[in-house]
Design a protein around this motif. Structure first.
Motif, short mmCIF file in Angstrom:
data_model
loop_
_atom_site.label_atom_id
_atom_site.label_comp_id
_atom_site.label_asym_id
_atom_site.label_seq_id
_atom_site.Cartn_x
_atom_site.Cartn_y
_atom_site.Cartn_z
N LEU A 1 43.91 33.89 37.75
CA LEU A 1 43.48 35.21 37.28
C LEU A 1 44.67 36.01 36.75
CD1 LEU A 1 40.98 36.18 40.12
CD2 LEU A 1 40.38 35.77 37.74
N GLU A 2 45.76 35.97 37.48
CA GLU A 2 46.96 36.71 37.08
C GLU A 2 47.52 36.20 35.77
OE1 GLU A 2 51.06 38.25 39.22
OE2 GLU A 2 50.29 36.27 39.75
N ALA A 3 47.50 34.89 35.57
CA ALA A 3 48.05 34.29 34.35
C ALA A 3 47.13 34.42 33.15
CB ALA A 3 48.35 32.81 34.61
N GLY A 4 45.89 34.85 33.37
CA GLY A 4 44.94 34.96 32.28
C GLY A 4 44.28 33.64 31.93
N VAL B 1 40.99 36.32 47.71
CA VAL B 1 41.49 37.10 46.58
C VAL B 1 41.43 38.58 46.94
CG1 VAL B 1 41.30 37.51 44.09
CG2 VAL B 1 40.62 35.30 45.05
N VAL B 2 42.36 38.99 47.79
CA VAL B 2 42.36 40.37 48.29
C VAL B 2 43.74 41.00 48.16
CG1 VAL B 2 40.45 40.04 49.88
CG2 VAL B 2 42.77 39.51 50.64
N GLN B 3 44.66 40.32 47.45
CA GLN B 3 46.02 40.85 47.33
C GLN B 3 46.04 42.10 46.45
OE1 GLN B 3 44.89 37.80 46.44
NE2 GLN B 3 46.44 36.21 46.76
N ALA B 4 47.19 42.78 46.49
CA ALA B 4 47.37 43.94 45.61
C ALA B 4 47.25 43.47 44.16
CB ALA B 4 48.74 44.56 45.86
N ASN B 5 46.83 44.36 43.28
CA ASN B 5 46.66 44.10 41.85
C ASN B 5 45.43 43.25 41.53
OD1 ASN B 5 48.96 45.58 41.05
ND2 ASN B 5 50.28 43.82 41.47
N ALA C 1 44.58 43.04 37.79
CA ALA C 1 44.85 44.37 37.22
C ALA C 1 45.35 44.30 35.77
CB ALA C 1 45.87 45.11 38.08
N ARG C 2 45.97 43.18 35.39
CA ARG C 2 46.46 43.05 34.00
C ARG C 2 45.32 43.19 33.00
NH1 ARG C 2 49.44 37.64 32.90
NH2 ARG C 2 49.64 38.62 30.85
N ALA D 1 37.34 43.16 26.33
CA ALA D 1 36.50 41.97 26.48
C ALA D 1 36.20 41.70 27.95
CB ALA D 1 37.18 40.76 25.83
N ASN D 2 37.22 41.85 28.81
CA ASN D 2 37.03 41.62 30.23
C ASN D 2 36.09 42.67 30.82
OD1 ASN D 2 37.85 41.71 33.27
ND2 ASN D 2 38.78 39.84 32.50
#
Length: 310
Positions: A142-145, A157-161, A279-280, A286-287
């Motif tokens: 998710l972070e990497a897109g 999946v509960v971390q910050a951001n 968060a990115r 689109a997201n």
């Protein structure tokens, strides 16, 4: 010349002044007072050491230096307006984007049929790709897109951001073939004595039920353990096995027509199905649209009344 102190407002004042040739009209077009326009022009004059605009019988006329600067400043403003500050609207009717969703095979059973039909109506040129990842890799993807959304039960999946949104609550029921000897009712003793088909997939919901069984001291005569929910109908069709699965999965499989869903003889645990994103991409048009489409399709889609045993 200290060009580091040139601001966008000053450039807009210059560009508008080139077109209007009038301080007052420039202020009206930009929503600035006449003193503000004069201040911006004087600041730019000092920076380039040129009067830029000189009063003539024809009005305020640009100097040769101003004429030379005009095209370059116009290009700078164009880039800022169209490439830097322009937030292009997302149009689902014309997008040909392929969205990547992370979900387990149970998620594919529950979510994909309705989601594909929903997108066919609201985003006919878009497509969907699904991936199944271990709980350790979901957040990284998710972070990497690499993944637009993770949809299902992802308690890690509960971390910050990371953002999450509840879609609906789920629980557990029993599945068996329609002509199973226990199809008319299932007591606790019969549940414990039955031969069980257990699915231990990459999703985490089975861990919750395993913990529930252990916590309540229940016994299961486990005869078969498989990694995929997709195999359940074929394995129940010709055997006396029973399977405990999430209710939404059971409802989807019931559409095949030869399975029976029964309530468990003891109140099962509840859990929430959610969609998760990083968060990115929280402000990505689109997201945002995809999240809205999934929420519209599945928020409250499975209610407690939907899960009444049949």
């Amino acid at each position: 010349m200290n060009n580091g102190s040139i601001d966008i407002t000053t450039l807009r004042v210059f560009d508008t002044m080139m077109r209007t040739g009038h301080v007052t009209n420039t202020g009206v077009q930009l929503g600035l007072s006449q003193p503000s326009v004069s201040f911006a022009l004087n600041k730019l004059r000092a920076q380039v050491n040129d009067p830029l605009f000189v009063r003539t019988t024809q009005g305020m006329e640009p100097t040769p230096r101003a004429d030379k600067m005009a095209e370059a400043i116009r290009q700078v403003l164009y880039v800022l307006d169209n490439d830097v500050f322009h937030n292009e609207a997302f149009n689902p009717l014309t997008t040909q984007r392929s969205f990547t969703l992370c979900m387990s095979d149970i998620g594919e059973i529950v979510f994909l049929p309705k989601l594909v039909e929903h997108l066919r109506r609201v985003a006919p040129l878009a497509s969907i790709r699904t991936v199944s990842l271990s709980h350790l890799d979901v957040g990284k993807a998710l972070e990497a897109g690499e993944v637009d959304l993770a949809v299902g039960y992802y308690p890690d999946v509960v971390q910050a951001n990371f953002y999450q949104q509840k879609l609906y609550e789920d629980s557990f029921v029993c599945l068996m073939r329609t002509n199973h000897p226990l199809a008319k009712g299932l007591s606790l003793a019969q549940f414990e004595a039955s031969e069980h088909l257990v699915v231990r997939a990459e999703g985490r919901s089975h861990e919750m039920f395993d913990a529930f069984v252990e916590r309540h001291g229940l016994q299961r005569n486990v005869k078969l353990v498989i990694p995929h929910f997709m195999s359940i109908p074929h394995l129940l069709l010709d055997t006396d096995l029973i399977a405990t699965v999430p209710q939404s999965c059971a409802l989807s499989l019931l559409r095949l027509g030869f399975l029976k869903m029964l309530a468990l003889p003891i109140a099962p645990p509840q859990f929430q199905l959610k969609q998760h994103w990083h968060a990115r991409y929280h402000e990505d048009a689109a997201n945002q649209w995809l999240r809205s489409a999934i929420y519209e399709a599945f928020s409250g889609a499975f209610t407690s009344s939907s899960f009444a045993a049949n």
